[in-house]
Write a protein that holds these residues in place. Sequence first.
Motif, PDB file in Angstrom:
ATOM      1  N   PRO A 104      -0.672  29.053  -1.559  1.00 42.60           N
ATOM      2  CA  PRO A 104      -0.481  28.416  -3.224  1.00 42.60           C
ATOM      3  C   PRO A 104      -1.678  28.491  -3.841  1.00 42.60           C
ATOM      4  N   ALA A 105      -1.471  28.519  -4.791  1.00 41.37           N
ATOM      5  CA  ALA A 105      -2.669  29.526  -6.798  1.00 41.37           C
ATOM      6  C   ALA A 105      -3.360  28.390  -6.017  1.00 41.37           C
ATOM      7  N   PRO A 106      -4.413  29.812  -6.502  1.00 45.03           N
ATOM      8  CA  PRO A 106      -5.835  28.678  -6.320  1.00 45.03           C
ATOM      9  C   PRO A 106      -6.389  27.207  -7.520  1.00 45.03           C
ATOM     10  N   LEU A 164      -7.803  11.636  -9.226  1.00 51.02           N
ATOM     11  CA  LEU A 164      -7.557  12.358  -8.270  1.00 51.02           C
ATOM     12  C   LEU A 164      -7.693  13.348  -8.366  1.00 51.02           C
ATOM     13  N   ASP A 165      -7.314  14.227  -6.763  1.00 51.18           N
ATOM     14  CA  ASP A 165      -8.634  15.372  -6.357  1.00 51.18           C
ATOM     15  C   ASP A 165      -7.681  16.295  -5.969  1.00 51.18           C
ATOM     16  N   VAL A 166      -7.521  17.825  -6.245  1.00 56.37           N
ATOM     17  CA  VAL A 166      -6.730  18.531  -5.519  1.00 56.37           C
ATOM     18  C   VAL A 166      -8.070  19.767  -4.748  1.00 56.37           C
ATOM     19  N   THR A 167      -7.312  20.004  -3.704  1.00 54.90           N
ATOM     20  CA  THR A 167      -8.606  21.055  -3.192  1.00 54.90           C
ATOM     21  C   THR A 167      -6.888  22.247  -2.542  1.00 54.90           C
ATOM     22  N   GLU A 211      -3.437  25.829   2.799  1.00 55.94           N
ATOM     23  CA  GLU A 211      -3.151  24.162   2.274  1.00 55.94           C
ATOM     24  C   GLU A 211      -3.566  23.858   1.332  1.00 55.94           C
ATOM     25  N   VAL A 212      -2.974  22.649   0.345  1.00 57.98           N
ATOM     26  CA  VAL A 212      -3.268  21.705  -1.040  1.00 57.98           C
ATOM     27  C   VAL A 212      -3.235  20.022   0.321  1.00 57.98           C
ATOM     28  N   LEU A 213      -4.137  20.082  -0.716  1.00 53.67           N
ATOM     29  CA  LEU A 213      -5.196  19.034  -0.418  1.00 53.67           C
ATOM     30  C   LEU A 213      -5.310  18.070  -0.782  1.00 53.67           C
ATOM     31  N   LEU A 214      -4.584  16.780  -1.371  1.00 51.11           N
ATOM     32  CA  LEU A 214      -4.898  15.358  -1.736  1.00 51.11           C
ATOM     33  C   LEU A 214      -6.290  14.709  -1.735  1.00 51.11           C
ATOM     34  N   THR A 215      -6.971  14.075  -2.571  1.00 51.86           N
ATOM     35  CA  THR A 215      -8.109  13.368  -2.243  1.00 51.86           C
ATOM     36  C   THR A 215      -8.221  12.423  -3.188  1.00 51.86           C
ATOM     37  N   LEU A 216      -7.677  10.781  -2.921  1.00 53.90           N
ATOM     38  CA  LEU A 216      -7.695   9.706  -3.796  1.00 53.90           C
ATOM     39  C   LEU A 216      -8.764   8.870  -3.526  1.00 53.90           C
ATOM     40  N   PRO A 217      -9.294   7.762  -5.007  1.00 50.24           N
ATOM     41  CA  PRO A 217     -10.926   7.938  -4.853  1.00 50.24           C
ATOM     42  C   PRO A 217     -10.681   6.880  -3.256  1.00 50.24           C
ATOM     43  N   GLY A 218     -11.536   7.160  -2.929  1.00 51.01           N
ATOM     44  CA  GLY A 218     -12.417   6.160  -2.056  1.00 51.01           C
ATOM     45  C   GLY A 218     -11.678   6.392  -0.288  1.00 51.01           C
ATOM     46  N   PRO A 240      -8.817  13.818   3.277  1.00 48.31           N
ATOM     47  CA  PRO A 240      -7.759  14.291   1.975  1.00 48.31           C
ATOM     48  C   PRO A 240      -6.336  13.907   2.763  1.00 48.31           C
ATOM     49  N   VAL A 241      -5.941  14.791   1.986  1.00 51.83           N
ATOM     50  CA  VAL A 241      -3.875  14.617   3.081  1.00 51.83           C
ATOM     51  C   VAL A 241      -3.210  16.103   2.595  1.00 51.83           C
ATOM     52  N   VAL A 242      -2.245  16.085   3.797  1.00 50.30           N
ATOM     53  CA  VAL A 242      -2.619  17.550   3.865  1.00 50.30           C
ATOM     54  C   VAL A 242      -0.821  17.362   2.945  1.00 50.30           C
ATOM     55  N   LEU A 243      -0.734  18.099   1.436  1.00 51.73           N
ATOM     56  CA  LEU A 243       0.770  17.750   1.135  1.00 51.73           C
ATOM     57  C   LEU A 243       1.370  18.972   1.747  1.00 51.73           C
TER      58      LEU A 243
END
Length: 522
Positions: free
Chosen positions: A415-417, A446-449, A454-461, A465-468
Amino acid sequence: MDVQAFLGSSVSSARRSRRWWPCLAFVGLSLAAAGVTATDGPLAALDHGLRPTVVAPGEHIPRWSIEERMRFHKVPGVAVAVLKNDRVAQVRGYGVKQAGMSDRVDADTLFSVGSISKVVTATTTLRLAAQGTLDLDRDVDAYLKRWKLPPSPAVPHPEVSLRMLMSHTSGLGVHGFADYQPADPLPTLVQVLDGQRPAKGEAVRFKAAPGSVDDYSGGGVTVEQMTIEDATGRPLADVARDLVLTPLGMRRSTYESPLSATRGNIAKAHDASGAPTALPRGWESFAEAGASGLWTSANDLGRFVAAIIGSYRGTDSFLPQPLATDMLTEVSPGPFGLGPRLGGEGRGRYFFHLGANESYLALMQGYPETGDGYVILTNGANGLALIAEVRNALDDATGLGARPPVMTIKPRVPPAPDFAGTYRLDASVPIDVRRALADSFEHASLDVTVKGDEVLLTLPGQEKPVVLQALGPAQFVQSGIYVFRFEFRRDAFGKVRGLTVSMPETESVAYYTKDVAPEPGA
């Protein structure tokens, strides 16, 4: 229920006690000996048809049995009813009422059904409207006697209708309520609405102007309950019994709280490890009857879904057909009708509602154009994940195309950095476009790393992270009971400008703009 539940988050297995699970495993392995095998009829789909919603790259779609998934999810008991031609066609219980015991679930076993209570409460309201006792579009303050809608600086002169309360467009807050354990005193309805002890929740107050936004509100349904009670001078439990439960032959169902053990044949509560909880009685209580207090069986709830479908189709006179049509028509800007949530289109159009108390998870769903439907009741805290798989099997069996498996891919390149970054909600997108996401995905940012592949999504609180999972080079998905789709938006200058989040089931889209990194040396 929060978005992490929708995204399929779960309690870490390392934190779960396993002291009861050998008993559950034994019960699951003995199901065949008890005769629960090779089902004939509509429930045959549960012998070999359970599957996930999202399938990993290169994997074949698994076809599980309900018994093996009950063991996997540590859910001791399940009851399922299936409808055909707006009639209950088949009902069956699976597993046991209490882990470690031999007393089996059957078609008449009582389960707590959480927020499915709201649909039965809404139907009680519609029956009163058909009688002329209530007006769906009148300000409910005209009916309320014990409590009045509280003004606020944002809503100095509140006017709220029953139509708003039933469709979660009233602007009132308090998403849901905590359960009450056997030793807990139960608050009055006024104490619940004002957030006064022994109530466990906050006061029910306005978060937005009435009619302006979809915001799921158990608090609003509690105001609906008080409206019913003040207009009739009777408790909701009695009004619902006389207008809904008795006419439909729902002889086992009740809003009684605490539920009396004398009713018998009760599914006991279990925690995420599959252990009995809410001891010594074995089940919780619910002070907010209209929002979360119904106890019912698969037989009874199947009859209820059939009556709603039949009223819409004109084969049942339980509700006048125009009112049943209103009930199954979305109220903008949300995905709810007058009680149930709505989805699909044409022959595949459906209404449904989840129920989620601490130890009981449930689902009801009906297809008003075809007369198909089902109810799924569970007595374990992990029931939501199991329900999603059972729902897939039953939907597949209807052939109506609801929730086909989402086949993910392995990207050809990493995935693109520059997907990584902080994204902020663009509130200028009209609420009629954001619709259900304004409630189900209530995040200002929301934050994406990006880590390797892997593309990971982190939501407030959110702690972890969740792996998409990938659908394409810039398209990703995550699924629990609902599917969320994420798509990175790269412009003609090669820059990632934003991210869209969508719920295909509700045709809802939200747009998030990416924070611009400061120029070097700035």
